[in-house]
Scaffold this motif. Structure first.
Motif, mmCIF file in Angstrom:
data_model
loop_
_atom_site.group_PDB
_atom_site.id
_atom_site.type_symbol
_atom_site.label_atom_id
_atom_site.label_comp_id
_atom_site.label_asym_id
_atom_site.label_seq_id
_atom_site.Cartn_x
_atom_site.Cartn_y
_atom_site.Cartn_z
ATOM 1 N N ALA A 1 0.833 -1.204 0.000
ATOM 2 C CA ALA A 1 0.000 0.000 0.000
ATOM 3 C C ALA A 1 0.865 1.252 0.000
ATOM 4 N N SER A 2 1.980 1.229 0.738
ATOM 5 C CA SER A 2 2.823 2.422 0.767
ATOM 6 C C SER A 2 3.643 2.573 -0.501
ATOM 7 N N SER A 3 3.981 1.443 -1.147
ATOM 8 C CA SER A 3 4.760 1.549 -2.378
ATOM 9 C C SER A 3 3.896 1.982 -3.566
ATOM 10 N N ARG A 4 2.578 1.779 -3.469
ATOM 11 C CA ARG A 4 1.689 2.173 -4.557
ATOM 12 C C ARG A 4 1.473 3.686 -4.512
ATOM 13 N N ALA A 5 1.484 4.333 -5.665
ATOM 14 C CA ALA A 5 1.314 5.789 -5.710
ATOM 15 C C ALA A 5 -0.145 6.139 -5.427
ATOM 16 N N ARG A 6 -0.323 7.098 -4.549
ATOM 17 C CA ARG A 6 -1.668 7.526 -4.197
ATOM 18 C C ARG A 6 -2.146 8.579 -5.190
ATOM 19 N N ALA A 7 -3.447 8.534 -5.486
ATOM 20 C CA ALA A 7 -4.037 9.522 -6.390
ATOM 21 C C ALA A 7 -4.329 10.786 -5.603
ATOM 22 N N ARG A 8 -3.903 11.899 -6.142
ATOM 23 C CA ARG A 8 -4.166 13.178 -5.484
ATOM 24 C C ARG A 8 -5.450 13.758 -6.050
ATOM 25 N N LEU A 9 -6.283 14.234 -5.154
ATOM 26 C CA LEU A 9 -7.573 14.767 -5.586
ATOM 27 C C LEU A 9 -7.507 16.227 -5.967
ATOM 28 N N ASP A 10 -6.431 16.924 -5.599
ATOM 29 C CA ASP A 10 -6.330 18.340 -5.913
ATOM 30 C C ASP A 10 -5.652 18.602 -7.248
ATOM 31 N N GLN A 11 -5.264 17.546 -7.946
ATOM 32 C CA GLN A 11 -4.616 17.703 -9.248
ATOM 33 C C GLN A 11 -5.347 16.854 -10.272
ATOM 34 N N PRO A 12 -5.453 17.334 -11.499
ATOM 35 C CA PRO A 12 -6.128 16.529 -12.526
ATOM 36 C C PRO A 12 -5.282 15.326 -12.917
ATOM 37 N N ARG A 13 -5.951 14.294 -13.350
ATOM 38 C CA ARG A 13 -5.244 13.095 -13.792
ATOM 39 C C ARG A 13 -4.526 13.357 -15.099
ATOM 40 N N THR A 14 -3.453 12.662 -15.274
ATOM 41 C CA THR A 14 -2.776 12.741 -16.566
ATOM 42 C C THR A 14 -3.576 11.922 -17.566
ATOM 43 N N PRO A 15 -3.760 12.448 -18.764
ATOM 44 C CA PRO A 15 -4.582 11.704 -19.731
ATOM 45 C C PRO A 15 -3.903 10.403 -20.140
ATOM 46 N N ARG A 16 -4.730 9.377 -20.275
ATOM 47 C CA ARG A 16 -4.204 8.086 -20.715
ATOM 48 C C ARG A 16 -4.078 8.064 -22.228
ATOM 49 N N ARG A 17 -3.172 7.255 -22.665
ATOM 50 C CA ARG A 17 -3.041 7.077 -24.115
ATOM 51 C C ARG A 17 -4.138 6.152 -24.597
ATOM 52 N N ARG A 18 -4.735 6.529 -25.683
ATOM 53 C CA ARG A 18 -5.793 5.700 -26.256
ATOM 54 C C ARG A 18 -5.343 5.194 -27.610
ATOM 55 N N LEU A 19 -5.789 3.997 -27.909
ATOM 56 C CA LEU A 19 -5.443 3.422 -29.202
ATOM 57 C C LEU A 19 -6.315 3.993 -30.316
ATOM 58 N N LEU A 20 -7.581 4.257 -29.982
ATOM 59 C CA LEU A 20 -8.496 4.789 -30.992
ATOM 60 C C LEU A 20 -8.369 6.304 -31.058
ATOM 61 N N PRO A 21 -8.536 6.881 -32.226
ATOM 62 C CA PRO A 21 -8.469 8.353 -32.320
ATOM 63 C C PRO A 21 -9.672 8.993 -31.644
ATOM 64 N N GLU A 22 -9.471 10.189 -31.125
ATOM 65 C CA GLU A 22 -10.559 10.933 -30.491
ATOM 66 C C GLU A 22 -11.111 11.950 -31.484
ATOM 67 N N TRP A 23 -12.400 12.222 -31.366
ATOM 68 C CA TRP A 23 -13.036 13.225 -32.213
ATOM 69 C C TRP A 23 -14.105 13.935 -31.420
ATOM 70 N N ASP A 24 -14.403 15.108 -31.879
ATOM 71 C CA ASP A 24 -15.440 15.914 -31.248
ATOM 72 C C ASP A 24 -16.792 15.471 -31.805
ATOM 73 N N PRO A 25 -17.689 14.955 -30.967
ATOM 74 C CA PRO A 25 -18.974 14.485 -31.492
ATOM 75 C C PRO A 25 -19.805 15.597 -32.117
#
Length: 199
Positions: free
Chosen positions: A19-43
């Motif tokens: 538990a201590s070796s695992r990185a904790r998620a901070r709630l005061d900072q936005p998450r880093t965007p994950r890489r996606r395999l599919l392209p993103e588009w504006d609906p």
């Protein structure tokens, strides 16, 4: 019993270490965007593009251009020298192109219709709210007009005031001439007043 306690403390120590070796998620900072395999588009932009395509597919210009392309295709593949023909008589490639165009046109038209249905639903909701406001305003104005009519029924009319003033003038003239000194100046002072049923 001693060996059981040792095993439980070992389990706790190992679980605490993970538990201590695992990185904790901070709630005061936005998450880093994950890489996606599919392209993103504006609906929204994709929907606008589909509406433009659907509008073009529904025009006479598209039918004329498609007819011209098919005629040129058929004439070229029938009358051109055999080395320059790219689609022989059964026109399989032309059939494939037309079915491909139809397979893309149908979902684009459905997407444009769905967007139009959503807009119509929003417009109908706004119209319904506007109608409710109009009905409420009309009912309010109707009540106000009824209250004004009731209030006007209690207001002295011009003819009634004129008749009262004429009576007062006549009474004053009679007092000056010396007739009827027992009558009051005001109509309320009279015993049998004329103004009881005048209104």
């Amino acid at each position: 019993m001693v060996p059981e306690r040792e095993t439980t403390t070992r389990e706790r120590a190992t679980s605490g270490a993970t538990a201590s070796s695992r990185a904790r998620a901070r709630l005061d900072q936005p998450r880093t965007p994950r890489r996606r395999l599919l392209p993103e588009w504006d609906p929204e932009s994709f929907g606008r593009l589909s509406e433009r395509v659907a509008r073009f597919l529904g025009t006479g210009r598209f039918i004329v251009w498609m007819t011209v392309v098919i005629i040129v295709w058929v004439v070229w593949n029938v009358s051109a020298p055999s080395g320059l023909r790219f689609d022989e008589y059964p026109f399989i490639f032309l059939t494939l192109m037309l079915s491909l165009q139809a397979s893309y046109a149908a979902p684009l038209i459905l997407l444009a219709q769905n967007r139009q249905d959503d807009r119509d639903r929003v417009n109908l909701e706004q119209d319904r709210k506007q109608n409710e406001r109009s009905i409420a305003d009309t009912e309010y104005l109707t009540r106000e007009i009824a209250a004004l009519r009731i209030g006007l029924g209690e207001v002295a009319t011009r003819d009634w005031i004129r008749s009262e003033l004429q009576d007062l003038v006549k009474d004053l003239e009679e007092r000056q001439n010396g007739h009827h000194p027992d009558r009051g100046v005001f109509p309320a002072d009279r015993s049998a007043g004329r103004d009881v049923h005048d209104r």
